[in-house]
Design a protein around this motif. Structure first.
Motif, PDB file in Angstrom:
ATOM      1  N   UNK A 159       0.811  -1.118  -0.054  1.00 23.93           N
ATOM      2  CA  UNK A 159      -0.118   0.001  -0.169  1.00 23.93           C
ATOM      3  C   UNK A 159       0.976   1.257  -0.039  1.00 23.93           C
ATOM      4  N   UNK A 160       0.333   2.292  -0.202  1.00 23.69           N
ATOM      5  CA  UNK A 160       1.075   3.712  -0.334  1.00 23.69           C
ATOM      6  C   UNK A 160       1.003   4.181  -1.748  1.00 23.69           C
ATOM      7  N   UNK A 161       1.542   5.714  -1.473  1.00 27.05           N
ATOM      8  CA  UNK A 161       1.814   6.386  -2.949  1.00 27.05           C
ATOM      9  C   UNK A 161       3.066   5.862  -3.554  1.00 27.05           C
ATOM     10  N   UNK A 162       2.745   5.647  -4.927  1.00 25.94           N
ATOM     11  CA  UNK A 162       3.955   5.084  -5.779  1.00 25.94           C
ATOM     12  C   UNK A 162       4.011   6.161  -6.911  1.00 25.94           C
ATOM     13  N   UNK A 163       5.074   7.007  -6.875  1.00 22.26           N
ATOM     14  CA  UNK A 163       5.359   7.929  -7.848  1.00 22.26           C
ATOM     15  C   UNK A 163       6.345   7.563  -9.012  1.00 22.26           C
TER      16      UNK A 163
ATOM     17  N   UNK B  23      -4.777  -3.096  -4.651  1.00 25.87           N
ATOM     18  CA  UNK B  23      -5.707  -2.016  -4.341  1.00 25.87           C
ATOM     19  C   UNK B  23      -5.373  -0.962  -3.369  1.00 25.87           C
ATOM     20  N   UNK B  24      -4.357  -1.317  -2.588  1.00 24.13           N
ATOM     21  CA  UNK B  24      -3.882  -0.367  -1.483  1.00 24.13           C
ATOM     22  C   UNK B  24      -2.942   0.692  -2.128  1.00 24.13           C
ATOM     23  N   UNK B  25      -2.677   0.613  -3.350  1.00 25.97           N
ATOM     24  CA  UNK B  25      -1.700   1.542  -3.989  1.00 25.97           C
ATOM     25  C   UNK B  25      -2.424   2.686  -4.582  1.00 25.97           C
ATOM     26  N   UNK B  26      -1.766   3.984  -4.306  1.00 30.55           N
ATOM     27  CA  UNK B  26      -2.122   5.135  -5.131  1.00 30.55           C
ATOM     28  C   UNK B  26      -1.129   5.501  -5.839  1.00 30.55           C
TER      29      UNK B  26
ATOM     30  N   UNK C  55      19.057   3.384  -4.523  1.00 33.14           N
ATOM     31  CA  UNK C  55      19.289   2.484  -3.490  1.00 33.14           C
ATOM     32  C   UNK C  55      18.948   2.904  -2.085  1.00 33.14           C
ATOM     33  N   UNK C  56      19.041   1.969  -1.220  1.00 32.64           N
ATOM     34  CA  UNK C  56      18.957   2.618   0.336  1.00 32.64           C
ATOM     35  C   UNK C  56      18.876   1.449   1.061  1.00 32.64           C
ATOM     36  N   UNK C  57      18.907   1.778   2.477  1.00 34.25           N
ATOM     37  CA  UNK C  57      18.503   0.709   3.442  1.00 34.25           C
ATOM     38  C   UNK C  57      17.266   0.095   3.323  1.00 34.25           C
ATOM     39  N   UNK C  58      16.187   0.793   2.897  1.00 30.57           N
ATOM     40  CA  UNK C  58      14.939   0.264   2.934  1.00 30.57           C
ATOM     41  C   UNK C  58      14.470   0.766   1.420  1.00 30.57           C
ATOM     42  N   UNK C  59      13.859  -0.643   0.807  1.00 27.43           N
ATOM     43  CA  UNK C  59      13.447  -0.388  -0.663  1.00 27.43           C
ATOM     44  C   UNK C  59      11.941  -0.752  -0.319  1.00 27.43           C
ATOM     45  N   UNK C  60      10.943   0.198  -0.399  1.00 31.11           N
ATOM     46  CA  UNK C  60       9.571  -0.124   0.135  1.00 31.11           C
ATOM     47  C   UNK C  60       9.120  -1.128  -0.969  1.00 31.11           C
ATOM     48  N   UNK C  61       8.432  -2.154  -0.067  1.00 33.84           N
ATOM     49  CA  UNK C  61       7.723  -3.354  -0.895  1.00 33.84           C
ATOM     50  C   UNK C  61       7.149  -2.855  -2.147  1.00 33.84           C
ATOM     51  N   UNK C  62       6.239  -1.612  -2.020  1.00 37.18           N
ATOM     52  CA  UNK C  62       5.530  -1.195  -3.232  1.00 37.18           C
ATOM     53  C   UNK C  62       6.366  -1.133  -4.483  1.00 37.18           C
TER      54      UNK C  62
ATOM     55  N   UNK D 239       8.445  -3.037  -9.746  1.00 36.83           N
ATOM     56  CA  UNK D 239       9.578  -3.458 -10.382  1.00 36.83           C
ATOM     57  C   UNK D 239       9.323  -4.934 -10.899  1.00 36.83           C
ATOM     58  N   UNK D 240       8.976  -5.873  -9.949  1.00 35.19           N
ATOM     59  CA  UNK D 240       8.762  -7.214 -10.388  1.00 35.19           C
ATOM     60  C   UNK D 240       7.602  -7.218 -11.517  1.00 35.19           C
ATOM     61  N   UNK D 241       6.521  -6.762 -11.077  1.00 41.36           N
ATOM     62  CA  UNK D 241       5.409  -6.654 -11.924  1.00 41.36           C
ATOM     63  C   UNK D 241       5.473  -5.965 -13.232  1.00 41.36           C
ATOM     64  N   UNK D 242       6.414  -4.982 -13.353  1.00 41.01           N
ATOM     65  CA  UNK D 242       6.693  -4.295 -14.701  1.00 41.01           C
ATOM     66  C   UNK D 242       7.439  -5.387 -15.532  1.00 41.01           C
ATOM     67  N   UNK D 243       8.636  -5.857 -15.106  1.00 36.10           N
ATOM     68  CA  UNK D 243       9.184  -6.759 -15.671  1.00 36.10           C
ATOM     69  C   UNK D 243       8.581  -7.990 -16.226  1.00 36.10           C
TER      70      UNK D 243
END
Length: 300
Positions: free
Chosen positions: A91-95, A119-122, A273-280, A285-289
Motif C-alpha cells: 500500500x501507499x503512494x507510488x510516484x 488496491x492499496x496502492x495510489x 538504492x537505500x537501506x529500505x526499498x519499500x515493498x511497493x 519492479x517485478x510486476x513491470x518486468x
C-alpha cells in the motif's frame, strides 16, 4: 527508549529542512517537534541544529548523529515493510516518471493493472522528457530509455527501443522516396532535440556502418509535435516503433530504409538504492518486468 521518538523527529526535520515541514509530514504540531528536538539536545548535551531566521542547518554533531538516526529509522521501516509484505499488504503512494511518448503508449495500462492487483496502492504517473532526480523530486520509479544511467541507482532492464525512419505518402509524392541512407541528404528531416538536435544518423547493414549528416528545418523535443509535422507532409523522421505502428497500419505513414538498422536503446526501470526499498517499489519492479515479458508482441 525515550530517545527513539525524538530521534525519528530529528531525522524528519533534517530530511524536510524545517520544523514546520517536518511537523506537517509527521502529522503533529510544530511545537511538539520543537519540544522533541529540545529534549534530544538536552539529553545529548549538544546542539544538533543551528537555527537562523531563514533555515535550519545541521551542526557537526548533528550531522554525525543524523547517520545513527537514519540507520535506526531504516531498520524500523525495514521491519514494517517485511512484515507487511509477508502479510500480502502492499500500500501507499507510488510516484512514477516516464518519457512522454513511451508513457502514453504503455504506462497507463501497466499502472492500472498493478493498481488492480494491489488496491492499496495510489499511483501518481508523471510523464516528463527531462530526467528527474529521484531523490530530490521524491520519485519512487523512473522509466529511462538510455545507455547513460546513474551508477549509484538500481537499474532493471525491461526491453529495447527501436527507431524507424518514416514519412507520409504526401511528402514522398512531392519529394521522392530515399532508397539508401545517403539519399537523406536531399530531404527535409525532422530532428529530436532531447537534449540536443541529432543531425547525424547511423545505420548498419551487413555489419557495415553508414553515417549520414541530415539537413533539417525543424527540431523538437516532443514526439507529438514531430508526429504532427510528419502527418502534415513536412519531412522524414526517426521515430520509436511504438509511436508510429498505428499510423503505419492505417497508411498515414510509410516506413523507409527497412533494410538498414538504426541503433537501439535499452528501456530500464530505475530506482534509488537505500537501506529500505519499500515493498511497493520492489513489487512494481517485478510486476513491470513480468508485464513486458508476457505481452503478446514486442512493444519496442
Amino acid at each position: 527508549m525515550d530517545l527513539l521518538e525524538p530521534m525519528v523527529v530529528f531525522a524528519k526535520v533534517a530530511e524536510e529542512g524545517s520544523m514546520t515541514a517536518a511537523a506537517r509530514a509527521l502529522g503533529v504540531s510544530k511545537s511538539l517537534v520543537s519540544k522533541k528536538i529540545g529534549t534530544l539536545e538536552t539529553r545529548l548535551q549538544t546542539r544538533l541544529l543551528q537555527r537562523t531566521t531563514r533555515a535550519l542547518q545541521l551542526t557537526a554533531d548533528g550531522a554525525r548523529f543524523l547517520e545513527h538516526c537514519r540507520r535506526l529509522t531504516g531498520i524500523a521501516e525495514q521491519a514494517v515493510e517485511e512484515l507487511a509484505e509477508q502479510q500480502g499488504m502492499v500500500a501507499g503512494l507510488l510516484r512514477i516518471t516516464a518519457p512522454v511518448t513511451f508513457g502514453q503508449a504503455y504506462m497507463d495500462p501497466l499502472v492500472r493493472a498493478f493498481c488492480d492487483q494491489y488496491p492499496g496502492i495510489t499511483a501518481q504517473l508523471i510523464l516528463e522528457n527531462q530526467k528527474m532526480n529521484l531523490v530530490r523530486d521524491d520519485i519512487d520509479i523512473a522509466i529511462r530509455i538510455s545507455h547513460d544511467l546513474p551508477a549509484d541507482h538500481i537499474a532493471l532492464p525491461l526491453t529495447s527501443m527501436h527507431e524507424w525512419v518514416v514519412a507520409s505518402p504526401g511528402y514522398l509524392a512531392k519529394h521522392g522516396t530515399p532508397t539508401t541512407p545517403m539519399d537523406l541528404a536531399d530531404h527535409h528531416c525532422l530532428l529530436n532535440c532531447n537534449p540536443d538536435p541529432v543531425n547525424r544518423w547511423w545505420f548498419t547493414k551487413d555489419s557495415g556502418v553508414i553515417e549520414v549528416t541530415v539537413p533539417s528545418r525543424l527540431s523538437t523535443n516532443y514526439h507529438f509535435m514531430m508526429m504532427q509535422a510528419l502527418l502534415d507532409d513536412a519531412g522524414i523522421a526517426r521515430m520509436p516503433s511504438y509511436a508510429v505502428e498505428e499510423h503505419l497500419s492505417a497508411g498515414r505513414l510509410v516506413r523507409l530504409l527497412a533494410d538498414y538498422k538504426l541503433p537501439t536503446f535499452p528501456v530500464v526501470l530505475l530506482y534509488a538504492p537505500g537501506n529500505v526499498v519499500p515493498s511497493r517499489v520492489r513489487r512494481f519492479a517485478r510486476f513491470t518486468k513480468s508485464w513486458f515479458q508476457n505481452q503478446p508482441r514486442s512493444f519496442c
